[in-house]
Scaffold this motif. Structure first.
Motif, PDB file in Angstrom:
ATOM      1  N   THR A  29      43.596  48.862  53.810  1.00  0.00           N
ATOM      2  CA  THR A  29      44.447  48.617  52.648  1.00  0.00           C
ATOM      3  C   THR A  29      44.103  47.265  52.048  1.00  0.00           C
ATOM      4  O   THR A  29      44.027  46.271  52.764  1.00  0.00           O
ATOM      5  CB  THR A  29      45.931  48.619  53.062  1.00  0.00           C
ATOM      6  N   SER A  30      43.916  47.213  50.733  1.00  0.00           N
ATOM      7  CA  SER A  30      43.610  45.938  50.084  1.00  0.00           C
ATOM      8  C   SER A  30      44.873  45.122  49.913  1.00  0.00           C
ATOM      9  O   SER A  30      45.985  45.633  50.048  1.00  0.00           O
ATOM     10  CB  SER A  30      42.950  46.178  48.720  1.00  0.00           C
ATOM     11  N   ARG A  31      44.725  43.840  49.589  1.00  0.00           N
ATOM     12  CA  ARG A  31      45.857  43.021  49.184  1.00  0.00           C
ATOM     13  C   ARG A  31      46.108  43.257  47.695  1.00  0.00           C
ATOM     14  O   ARG A  31      45.239  43.745  46.974  1.00  0.00           O
ATOM     15  CB  ARG A  31      45.565  41.529  49.428  1.00  0.00           C
ATOM     16  N   PRO A  32      47.306  42.917  47.191  1.00  0.00           N
ATOM     17  CA  PRO A  32      47.601  43.167  45.774  1.00  0.00           C
ATOM     18  C   PRO A  32      46.734  42.326  44.852  1.00  0.00           C
ATOM     19  O   PRO A  32      46.387  41.180  45.166  1.00  0.00           O
ATOM     20  CB  PRO A  32      49.086  42.789  45.652  1.00  0.00           C
ATOM     21  N   LYS A  33      46.395  42.891  43.728  1.00  0.00           N
ATOM     22  CA  LYS A  33      45.644  42.172  42.696  1.00  0.00           C
ATOM     23  C   LYS A  33      45.796  42.944  41.389  1.00  0.00           C
ATOM     24  O   LYS A  33      46.241  44.101  41.362  1.00  0.00           O
ATOM     25  CB  LYS A  33      44.169  42.066  43.068  1.00  0.00           C
ATOM     26  N   TRP A  34      45.427  42.312  40.289  1.00  0.00           N
ATOM     27  CA  TRP A  34      45.378  42.986  38.995  1.00  0.00           C
ATOM     28  C   TRP A  34      44.089  43.784  38.908  1.00  0.00           C
ATOM     29  O   TRP A  34      43.012  43.290  39.261  1.00  0.00           O
ATOM     30  CB  TRP A  34      45.425  41.970  37.857  1.00  0.00           C
ATOM     31  N   TRP A  35      44.182  45.015  38.475  1.00  0.00           N
ATOM     32  CA  TRP A  35      43.009  45.844  38.252  1.00  0.00           C
ATOM     33  C   TRP A  35      43.253  46.705  37.018  1.00  0.00           C
ATOM     34  O   TRP A  35      44.374  46.852  36.562  1.00  0.00           O
ATOM     35  CB  TRP A  35      42.682  46.715  39.468  1.00  0.00           C
ATOM     36  N   THR A  36      42.184  47.242  36.460  1.00  0.00           N
ATOM     37  CA  THR A  36      42.268  48.011  35.216  1.00  0.00           C
ATOM     38  C   THR A  36      42.118  49.501  35.503  1.00  0.00           C
ATOM     39  O   THR A  36      41.128  49.921  36.105  1.00  0.00           O
ATOM     40  CB  THR A  36      41.178  47.572  34.228  1.00  0.00           C
ATOM     41  N   HIS A  37      43.094  50.279  35.087  1.00  0.00           N
ATOM     42  CA  HIS A  37      43.004  51.732  35.204  1.00  0.00           C
ATOM     43  C   HIS A  37      41.929  52.214  34.234  1.00  0.00           C
ATOM     44  O   HIS A  37      42.010  51.971  33.029  1.00  0.00           O
ATOM     45  CB  HIS A  37      44.352  52.362  34.879  1.00  0.00           C
ATOM     46  N   GLN A  38      40.919  52.890  34.760  1.00  0.00           N
ATOM     47  CA  GLN A  38      39.729  53.185  33.962  1.00  0.00           C
ATOM     48  C   GLN A  38      40.012  54.074  32.764  1.00  0.00           C
ATOM     49  O   GLN A  38      39.490  53.833  31.672  1.00  0.00           O
ATOM     50  CB  GLN A  38      38.656  53.817  34.862  1.00  0.00           C
ATOM     51  N   GLU A  39      40.839  55.114  32.937  1.00  0.00           N
ATOM     52  CA  GLU A  39      41.051  56.053  31.841  1.00  0.00           C
ATOM     53  C   GLU A  39      41.916  55.468  30.726  1.00  0.00           C
ATOM     54  O   GLU A  39      41.630  55.631  29.538  1.00  0.00           O
ATOM     55  CB  GLU A  39      41.683  57.356  32.350  1.00  0.00           C
ATOM     56  N   SER A  40      42.989  54.762  31.092  1.00  0.00           N
ATOM     57  CA  SER A  40      43.945  54.288  30.088  1.00  0.00           C
ATOM     58  C   SER A  40      43.726  52.843  29.675  1.00  0.00           C
ATOM     59  O   SER A  40      44.176  52.424  28.613  1.00  0.00           O
ATOM     60  CB  SER A  40      45.374  54.426  30.632  1.00  0.00           C
ATOM     61  N   GLY A  41      43.054  52.073  30.538  1.00  0.00           N
ATOM     62  CA  GLY A  41      42.897  50.654  30.270  1.00  0.00           C
ATOM     63  C   GLY A  41      44.118  49.834  30.637  1.00  0.00           C
ATOM     64  O   GLY A  41      44.157  48.620  30.407  1.00  0.00           O
ATOM     65  N   ASN A  42      45.135  50.470  31.234  1.00  0.00           N
ATOM     66  CA  ASN A  42      46.344  49.750  31.623  1.00  0.00           C
ATOM     67  C   ASN A  42      46.039  48.722  32.711  1.00  0.00           C
ATOM     68  O   ASN A  42      45.265  48.995  33.633  1.00  0.00           O
ATOM     69  CB  ASN A  42      47.409  50.723  32.141  1.00  0.00           C
ATOM     70  N   LYS A  43      46.669  47.561  32.611  1.00  0.00           N
ATOM     71  CA  LYS A  43      46.532  46.527  33.628  1.00  0.00           C
ATOM     72  C   LYS A  43      47.581  46.767  34.704  1.00  0.00           C
ATOM     73  O   LYS A  43      48.784  46.754  34.432  1.00  0.00           O
ATOM     74  CB  LYS A  43      46.724  45.139  33.015  1.00  0.00           C
TER      75      LYS A  43
END
Length: 355
Positions: A29-43
């Motif tokens: 399991t990763s630690r929390p971070k900001w990432w971009t949803h590829q299809e929608s571009g949502n942060k």
């Protein structure tokens, strides 16, 4: 057995969310971070499950204020209609909402998930989801929209949901506390840990308000709710079969690490392999994260090592749309216990469009 608690009882906060993730502690399991949803571009802000290729999660938020929290549903082995493990990852249900198009409303999402059958083919789950934004009403005199001291309600959908109009809605009134664990949502709750969690959360908020506690003090009170351990002694015995423990897990908000002889060997091996290595994997590159998830997708670590509360998360949203998102890791990647507070990661941001 995970637990999620939601409250609108604190006068300074539009919403408070607490969550214990109970899992095999060696599950990648990763630690929390900001990432971009590829299809929608949502942060999206979340940790991610590196066991499955979908890299889903059990909870997260977006920059625009979308929230999703997942709990598993404890299916029975002989229930062929509701499989224990589905073709698709439960964590994908969380990202389905967090990654939905920005112009898709919550009601549209619920309709799509239920009428489109998208909740099928997934292991048992319940999903709390919604848009964190204040309710607004028009003033009668000048016709301006004004912000009310309430937020839009959240919904709870599951692989057992059938009718859109029958989906429970929570969080839409002030002074409320709602809880959900590894069963269907019930009001009033019947599971001991949910009833206990709701009572303790209300008590913690009452104390914080009476004492004039700031955010730091409030957070520790909330973590103390998630730390509440009432697991009976009989369920801690190493020789008890895991399936025999399930009913006992309903009784405690916090689940201490439970092992048996084989799982203890898994823990020792993982700790030995982890010597001289970093305590956590901080994977910044998207392609590296995909590779890491693919490496574990054979399920080899699904049920290895101890089982218990692995991560704890607190979300605070105030009336200006300011978010505090704090995750506490209780074990590192190699199964070593992490001293309370030493595994904390905190993010602060303001929800886009709140005002």
């Amino acid at each position: 057995m995970c637990i999620a608690l939601v409250s609108t009882s604190h006068p300074d906060y539009a919403l408070i969310v607490l969550d214990n993730r109970d899992e095999y502690v060696l599950r990648p399991t990763s630690r929390p971070k900001w990432w971009t949803h590829q299809e929608s571009g949502n942060k999206v802000l979340s940790s991610r499950d590196l066991q499955r290729r979908e890299r889903g999660t059990w909870m997260g938020m977006t920059k625009s204020g979308r929230l999703a929290v997942l709990t598993n549903f404890r299916e029975t082995i002989d229930d062929t209609v509701h499989p224990i493990h589905g073709i698709r990852s439960r964590g994908g249900m969380v990202t389905a909402w967090l990654g939905a198009p920005s112009d898709e409303t919550l009601d549209q999402f619920v309709t799509k998930m239920l009428e489109g059958g998208l909740v099928k083919g997934v292991g048992g789950f319940s999903l709390i989801c919604g848009d964190l934004k204040p309710k607004r009403s028009k003033e009668e005199l000048n016709g301006n929209w004004v912000q009310e001291r309430e937020v839009e309600p959240l919904v709870i959908i599951s692989n057992r949901s059938e009718a859109v109009d029958g989906v429970p809605r929570i969080g839409g009134r002030r002074g409320g506390v709602w809880g959900l664990s590894n069963t269907v949502y019930e009001e009033p709750a019947t599971w001991p840990k949910v009833k206990q969690g709701s009572q303790l959360l209300q008590g913690a908020i009452d104390k914080a308000v009476a004492d004039g506690s700031g955010e730091a003090e409030l957070s520790e009170l909330l973590f103390s709710v998630l730390d509440h351990d009432t697991l009976p002694a009989v369920a801690r015995r190493a020789k008890m079969d895991f399936d025999e423990r399930l009913d006992f897990l309903k009784q405690s908000i916090f689940i201490p690490a439970i092992t048996d002889e084989d799982k203890e060997k898994d823990m020792v091996y993982a700790m030995e392999q982890g010597r001289m290595k970093a305590a956590f994997k901080y994977i910044e590159n998207e392609s590296d994260e995909i590779l890491e998830a693919s490496r574990h997708d054979d399920g080899t670590l699904f049920d290895k090592g101890a089982y218990g509360t692995q991560r704890q998360t607190i979300i605070l949203v105030d009336w200006d749309g300011n978010v505090t998102y704090k995750e506490r890791a209780l074990f590192d990647d190699h199964g070593n216990l992490v001293e309370h507070g030493k595994g904390d990661v905190t993010f602060k941001y303001t929800i886009d469009g709140w005002n």
